[in-house]
Design an enzyme around this catalytic site. Structure first.
Site, PDB file in Angstrom:
ATOM      1  N   LEU A  49       3.814   6.708  -2.218  1.00  0.00           N
ATOM      2  CA  LEU A  49       5.207   6.914  -2.590  1.00  0.00           C
ATOM      3  C   LEU A  49       5.457   6.930  -4.096  1.00  0.00           C
ATOM      4  O   LEU A  49       6.583   7.148  -4.529  1.00  0.00           O
ATOM      5  CB  LEU A  49       6.085   5.871  -1.896  1.00  0.00           C
ATOM      6  CG  LEU A  49       6.261   6.181  -0.407  1.00  0.00           C
ATOM      7  CD1 LEU A  49       6.859   4.997   0.334  1.00  0.00           C
ATOM      8  CD2 LEU A  49       7.132   7.417  -0.227  1.00  0.00           C
ATOM      9  N   PHE A  70       0.811  -1.217   0.000  1.00  0.00           N
ATOM     10  CA  PHE A  70       0.000   0.000   0.000  1.00  0.00           C
ATOM     11  C   PHE A  70       0.844   1.267   0.000  1.00  0.00           C
ATOM     12  O   PHE A  70       0.364   2.340  -0.391  1.00  0.00           O
ATOM     13  CB  PHE A  70      -0.964  -0.003   1.197  1.00  0.00           C
ATOM     14  CG  PHE A  70      -0.384   0.462   2.500  1.00  0.00           C
ATOM     15  CD1 PHE A  70      -0.649   1.741   2.982  1.00  0.00           C
ATOM     16  CD2 PHE A  70       0.387  -0.375   3.283  1.00  0.00           C
ATOM     17  CE1 PHE A  70      -0.144   2.169   4.196  1.00  0.00           C
ATOM     18  CE2 PHE A  70       0.891   0.036   4.498  1.00  0.00           C
ATOM     19  CZ  PHE A  70       0.639   1.318   4.963  1.00  0.00           C
ATOM     20  N   LYS A  71       2.106   1.166   0.400  1.00  0.00           N
ATOM     21  CA  LYS A  71       2.955   2.362   0.429  1.00  0.00           C
ATOM     22  C   LYS A  71       3.115   2.977  -0.964  1.00  0.00           C
ATOM     23  O   LYS A  71       3.391   4.172  -1.095  1.00  0.00           O
ATOM     24  CB  LYS A  71       4.323   2.013   1.000  1.00  0.00           C
ATOM     25  CG  LYS A  71       4.300   1.322   2.361  1.00  0.00           C
ATOM     26  CD  LYS A  71       3.743   2.206   3.452  1.00  0.00           C
ATOM     27  CE  LYS A  71       3.588   1.490   4.776  1.00  0.00           C
ATOM     28  NZ  LYS A  71       4.811   1.166   5.477  1.00  0.00           N
ATOM     29  N   ASP A  72       2.924   2.166  -2.016  1.00  0.00           N
ATOM     30  CA  ASP A  72       3.006   2.704  -3.381  1.00  0.00           C
ATOM     31  C   ASP A  72       1.962   3.777  -3.636  1.00  0.00           C
ATOM     32  O   ASP A  72       2.174   4.670  -4.459  1.00  0.00           O
ATOM     33  CB  ASP A  72       2.808   1.593  -4.414  1.00  0.00           C
ATOM     34  CG  ASP A  72       3.953   0.599  -4.449  1.00  0.00           C
ATOM     35  OD1 ASP A  72       5.105   1.018  -4.257  1.00  0.00           O
ATOM     36  OD2 ASP A  72       3.684  -0.596  -4.676  1.00  0.00           O
ATOM     37  N   THR A 128       7.808   0.486   3.382  1.00  0.00           N
ATOM     38  CA  THR A 128       8.082   1.880   3.040  1.00  0.00           C
ATOM     39  C   THR A 128       9.415   2.024   2.322  1.00  0.00           C
ATOM     40  O   THR A 128       9.539   2.777   1.351  1.00  0.00           O
ATOM     41  CB  THR A 128       8.078   2.766   4.288  1.00  0.00           C
ATOM     42  OG1 THR A 128       6.749   2.822   4.813  1.00  0.00           O
ATOM     43  CG2 THR A 128       8.524   4.186   3.978  1.00  0.00           C
TER      44      THR A 128
END
Length: 495
Positions: free
Chosen positions: A117, A112-114, A147
């Site tokens: 980011l 989900f960090k994509d 992350t």
């Protein structure tokens, strides 16, 4: 819109400056001076549009020194088909009539960090231009697993940037570690830290607040910023997908406009569920925010008692991105619930630093009880949830998603709440092949990326293409340091 520090509300700056800075120099988190409100008409305007347009419109409410054209272009770049393997970007999968799953792992690193980011590097690059910054920014990252890779993927070879990632040695999955230590890019660096994520995060925060290090780096032509969720440019893109999920449910006839929905979010650093809270504060029809922890249950205890106490055993689990005892983004929630009382928040944070513990006011306790419900799931429960969803629904989920699914069921049993609920899926099951295989009754034949094929052959699900590409990729980074040595690693990286 201006931004101020949770520890000194007299600090004021534009969005571009806040995103460039990452963390306020007083150690506080930069937060918008107001929460923009959305209404039914705004939501209706988003129901039948692409995710990219939703992102630009929602983010534009907060980033008033960026143009809509800029944000629209950034969204096309961040969430286009060359980056995401799904046109919907953040699709909502229906499990049953009142249960849905928001999948946030269709980006380049399968986590989900994509979602944030892939956007943050563009926001930051624009911020450097808008503020006339001539120095090179070094993105300093502490990661509990996802992350780091997502940040490096976003910032690799971006002009006027360097990025250095610290991760806990033996505290991430084999696939997560392989993703990081094989990362391409001339401007990236990776270092394992002897300790856990909290140690790495504390080290990064300490370096940010060290005036001598900042002065040395400035003389060398560098300044520090963050890609952790302490940076507002990380939180804001996450607000978008909660609003998007609601619009998808309305579009698909799963909800009527105006009906409330609950969100159950697996979280360690409190950033992902904080984004849901901001969406609710903006006017999204949200009922309860269900905070799902693994056996590092500091948030569960806090939401139930109003006492935050990190003085407890640290557990290394099969859901490593949640192996956290100091949840940084909780500070932003306390700031909002206290009525932007910076002195009160600073008092809590000072107590946490000195004693590892603080207790919030009765007013904040009442607000927490009204809006949140906290629960945790141990290792056996995590495996059981993976097995249940696979066998009963034909739906393969990862360890973090399984924590959310389990806690959601705990909440329903405890309260009898029948509100439509979305639980959040934060990573592909292929990032945690060994645990997923065991949970569905298989014996892993090896360790790390070689298990990708076994999970595929067992379940028939597709291996994310970038994870498949890890097989045979050369390791680039082998650096390890003790906690006090992180300063030296930074200075050597930026010599």
């Amino acid at each position: 819109m201006k931004y101020y520090s949770t520890r000194d509300a007299a600090v004021r700056m534009d969005a571009a400056e806040a995103i460039k800075m990452g963390l306020s120099r007083d150690g506080g988190l930069l937060t918008p001076c107001g929460i923009p409100q959305i209404d039914r008409a705004f939501l209706e305007s988003l129901v039948n549009v692409r995710y990219q347009e939703r992102a630009a419109k929602v983010m534009g409410l907060y980033l008033t020194d960026y143009t809509y054209e800029e944000l629209s272009g950034f969204a096309e770049n961040a969430y286009g088909p060359e980056k995401f393997d799904c046109d919907a970007v953040a699709p909502v999968r229906t499990v049953d009539e009142t249960t849905h799953c928001l999948e946030l792992w269709h980006g380049p690193t399968s986590a989900f960090k994509d979602m944030a980011l892939q956007m943050l590097p563009q926001l930051l690059s624009a911020a450097l231009r808008k503020t006339g910054e001539s120095k090179t920014v070094c993105i300093l990252v502490a990661t509990s697993g996802d992350t780091g890779k997502a940040a490096m993927e976003g910032f690799a070879d971006v002009p006027q940037t360097k990025i250095l990632v610290f991760y806990p040695k033996d505290g991430v999955s084999k696939v997560q570690e392989t993703q990081m230590v094989t990362q391409d890019g001339a401007n990236v660096g990776v270092c394992a830290v002897e300790g856990n994520f909290d140690d790495a995060q504390a080290g990064v925060k300490r370096i940010f607040s060290d005036e001598a290090i900042r002065a040395t780096l400035a003389d060398r032509g560098y300044f520090l910023s963050s890609a952790n969720s302490i940076n507002w440019g990380r939180i804001l893109p996450q607000v978008v997908y909660y609003i998007s999920a609601y619009c998808d449910l309305v579009r698909d006839g799963k909800l009527s406009m105006g009906d409330k929905v609950n969100f159950c979010v697996p979280t360690g650093n409190f950033g992902d569920i904080l984004a849901a809270y901001y969406a609710k504060r903006m006017g999204l029809p949200v009922g309860k925010l269900i905070c799902a922890s693994n056996c590092n249950d500091v948030l569960t205890d806090f939401l139930r008692t109003g006492v935050y106490d990190k003085n407890r055993p640290f557990h290394t689990t099969m859901s490593p991105s949640m192996d956290i005892l100091v949840s940084s983004n909780l500070e932003r929630l306390l700031f909002d619930l206290s009525g932007e009382n910076d002195a009160e928040v600073k008092g809590y944070m000072d107590a946490l630093a000195k004693t590892g513990k603080y207790e919030v006011s009765d007013a904040i306790k009442a607000a927490l009880a009204d809006q949140f419900w906290g629960g945790f799931c141990g290792e056996a429960g995590t495996s059981a949830a993976i097995a249940k969803y696979y066998k009963e629904n034909g739906y393969l989920i990862d360890t973090h998603t399984a924590v959310a699914a389990s806690v959601m069921e705990q909440y329903r049993k405890a309260t009898g709440d029948k509100t439509v609920t979305v639980f959040v899926s934060t990573a592909s099951p292929y990032k945690f092949c060994d645990h997923v295989l065991r949970a569905i009754g298989e014996t892993p034949a090896g360790d790390g990326v070689e298990l990708l094929d076994q999970l595929h052959e067992t379940t028939g699900t597709a291996i994310p293409r970038r994870l498949a590409a890890l097989k045979g990729k050369a390791r680039r980074f082998d650096l390890t340091c003790e906690k006090p040595g992180m300063d030296s690693v930074v200075l050597e990286f930026l010599k």
